[in-house]
Design a protein around this motif. Sequence first.
Motif, short mmCIF file in Angstrom:
data_model
loop_
_atom_site.label_atom_id
_atom_site.label_comp_id
_atom_site.label_asym_id
_atom_site.label_seq_id
_atom_site.Cartn_x
_atom_site.Cartn_y
_atom_site.Cartn_z
N ASP A 334 15.56 10.28 19.78
CA ASP A 334 14.34 10.27 18.96
C ASP A 334 14.69 10.51 17.50
O ASP A 334 15.54 11.35 17.17
CB ASP A 334 13.37 11.35 19.43
N MET A 335 14.02 9.79 16.62
CA MET A 335 14.20 9.95 15.17
C MET A 335 12.84 10.04 14.51
O MET A 335 11.87 9.44 14.97
CB MET A 335 14.99 8.79 14.57
N LEU A 336 12.76 10.83 13.44
CA LEU A 336 11.53 10.95 12.67
C LEU A 336 11.92 11.13 11.21
O LEU A 336 12.23 12.23 10.77
CB LEU A 336 10.70 12.13 13.17
N ASP A 337 11.94 10.03 10.47
CA ASP A 337 12.35 10.06 9.07
C ASP A 337 11.30 10.77 8.21
O ASP A 337 10.11 10.45 8.30
CB ASP A 337 12.58 8.64 8.55
N ALA A 338 11.75 11.71 7.41
CA ALA A 338 10.84 12.46 6.55
C ALA A 338 11.56 12.79 5.25
O ALA A 338 12.76 12.53 5.09
CB ALA A 338 10.39 13.74 7.26
N THR A 339 10.80 13.39 4.33
CA THR A 339 11.37 13.82 3.05
C THR A 339 11.17 15.32 2.92
O THR A 339 10.05 15.82 3.01
CB THR A 339 10.67 13.11 1.88
N GLY A 340 12.28 16.05 2.74
CA GLY A 340 12.17 17.50 2.63
C GLY A 340 13.54 18.12 2.47
O GLY A 340 14.52 17.45 2.17
N ASP A 341 13.63 19.42 2.68
CA ASP A 341 14.87 20.17 2.57
C ASP A 341 15.31 20.55 3.98
O ASP A 341 14.57 21.21 4.72
CB ASP A 341 14.64 21.43 1.73
N PHE A 342 16.53 20.14 4.36
CA PHE A 342 17.00 20.35 5.73
C PHE A 342 17.04 21.83 6.09
O PHE A 342 16.50 22.25 7.12
CB PHE A 342 18.39 19.73 5.92
N GLY A 343 17.69 22.65 5.26
CA GLY A 343 17.85 24.07 5.58
C GLY A 343 16.53 24.80 5.70
O GLY A 343 16.32 25.60 6.61
N ARG A 344 15.60 24.52 4.77
CA ARG A 344 14.30 25.19 4.81
C ARG A 344 13.47 24.71 6.00
O ARG A 344 12.72 25.48 6.61
CB ARG A 344 13.56 24.94 3.51
N SER A 345 13.58 23.42 6.34
CA SER A 345 12.86 22.91 7.51
C SER A 345 13.38 23.57 8.78
O SER A 345 12.61 23.93 9.68
CB SER A 345 13.02 21.39 7.60
N LEU A 346 14.71 23.75 8.86
CA LEU A 346 15.29 24.44 10.01
C LEU A 346 14.79 25.87 10.07
O LEU A 346 14.45 26.38 11.15
CB LEU A 346 16.82 24.40 9.91
N GLN A 347 14.72 26.54 8.94
CA GLN A 347 14.23 27.91 8.88
C GLN A 347 12.79 28.00 9.40
O GLN A 347 12.45 28.90 10.18
CB GLN A 347 14.29 28.42 7.43
N ILE A 348 11.94 27.07 9.00
CA ILE A 348 10.55 27.06 9.44
C ILE A 348 10.46 26.89 10.94
O ILE A 348 9.73 27.60 11.64
CB ILE A 348 9.76 25.94 8.71
N LEU A 349 11.21 25.92 11.50
CA LEU A 349 11.10 25.64 12.92
C LEU A 349 11.73 26.73 13.78
O LEU A 349 11.25 26.99 14.89
CB LEU A 349 11.71 24.27 13.23
N ILE A 350 12.78 27.37 13.31
CA ILE A 350 13.32 28.51 14.04
C ILE A 350 12.27 29.62 14.11
O ILE A 350 12.08 30.26 15.15
CB ILE A 350 14.62 29.02 13.37
N GLY A 374 0.29 8.40 10.54
CA GLY A 374 -0.01 7.86 9.22
C GLY A 374 1.14 8.07 8.27
O GLY A 374 2.28 7.67 8.54
N ASP A 375 0.89 8.74 7.14
CA ASP A 375 1.92 9.00 6.14
C ASP A 375 2.68 10.30 6.38
O ASP A 375 3.47 10.72 5.54
CB ASP A 375 1.29 9.05 4.73
N TRP A 376 2.44 10.92 7.52
CA TRP A 376 3.02 12.23 7.79
C TRP A 376 3.97 12.21 8.97
O TRP A 376 3.75 11.51 9.96
CB TRP A 376 1.91 13.26 8.07
N ALA A 377 5.03 13.01 8.85
CA ALA A 377 5.93 13.28 9.96
C ALA A 377 5.58 14.68 10.48
O ALA A 377 5.59 15.64 9.70
CB ALA A 377 7.39 13.24 9.51
N LEU A 378 5.26 14.78 11.76
CA LEU A 378 4.75 16.03 12.32
C LEU A 378 5.67 16.56 13.40
O LEU A 378 6.14 15.80 14.27
CB LEU A 378 3.36 15.83 12.95
#
Length: 448
Positions: A334-350, A374-378
Amino acid sequence: MTSMNSPGESMVARAILDGENHILSADPPIELLHIRAGGGAHDRLAVAPIATIAQLARRLGIAVSRRVLVADDEGDLDLWVQARPETGQIRLSVSGWRDREAWKPRATPPDYAAAGADVWWETDAALRLIALSSGAGHGFDAQAMLGQPLHALFAFDTAAGGRLLADPAPLDGQGARLRPTDAPVRLSAAIRHDAMGGIAGLIGAAYLIDEVGDEIEAVSPGAPSLTESFTNGLDRALRTPLARIVANADSIAAQGDGPVAATYADYASDIAHAGRHLMGLVDNLVELQAIEQPDFRLASMPIDLADVARRAAGLLGVRAEAAGVTVRRPGATDMLDATGDFGRSLQILINLIGNALRYSPRGGEVMVTAEREGDWALVRVVDQGKGIAPEDQARIFEKFERVDPTEPGGNGLGLYIARRLARAMGGDLSVESVPGAGATFTFRLRAR
């Protein structure tokens, strides 16, 4: 990762360190401990008790096995660590992975209440309020104060407040002011010890001062509770001595310089844990100050949000197994292309998955899904916990707020920081829940 048959030690995580303790490879449980201890991808192993054992094995040239307690998020883990030197490298095997039982606040007032105290209170080792008598007539909501630092309730003079924050100590007639009403009070408190003899917090009482002319120490009520100068000064003043205390205490606990009495090794271990928890509080306060700046932004770059979700779930695999909860995560392709910061996104999901595990019943399931809308990756994290009442769903994203402060948990900053980080990346973090039917947290970023 392999398994052992002995009950309670079924999970064995392995890692390989180079000659300077840099991680060459590591199973997710050890990698997560390293990240939580502040380590980066190319840093030396940041988990001091395990690194100390690796260093001892390297120096002696023989395999060394020790039991250690390691701080992880808001709790401690009881681990068995084996370090084996092999041709310039160290092979680590870590098993056990048992949570050290968390202390729970008392349900009845301490002895101070019988001594005519106007307000009685209790804190954890980081001086956060975990029990508090009614604020009726004293200008505060006791339930709302739980989880907040002691200085949110009482205003100390700068010197006394600094001493107390750096080194929890008994109080005997300490002058202060009750912040909500600016009423002068005198504080008395005793240290509360945990089962191992370490400092677990304070039990105290406040007495209103009614006598005319009764002097108290000068205070500065109404001063900002969190400023850049305060957090920077706190960081500089505490980080170096705390790091030195933790390192020396870990060395004593691991008996790296020779055997010591078991009681003293346990005391040293408790000192190290208290130091790490204080360093975590300092880290949170410093990060809080940074993310609350009006110009705070995060770099935007292409990321695969499904991969971030898989990685976060994998890093929490040991905690999920210990809790008896199954985590369903996005498939390997599975892939979900998005725009953001990898480290901070990992921090949020942990943070989100860790919360879901904490509140899920044994035998339950946490579902982590990744999809485009739509325009969002969730990414959605769905648990089977007790749910969150509608009136609490906005409150849990505020500073120092928790639905039930009497339950073991963090300091009430995790979700607040996570939402601020999500919004700094142009995304958001929200929750949907029905009491008794679990909760769904949705982390969204702009799709790419």
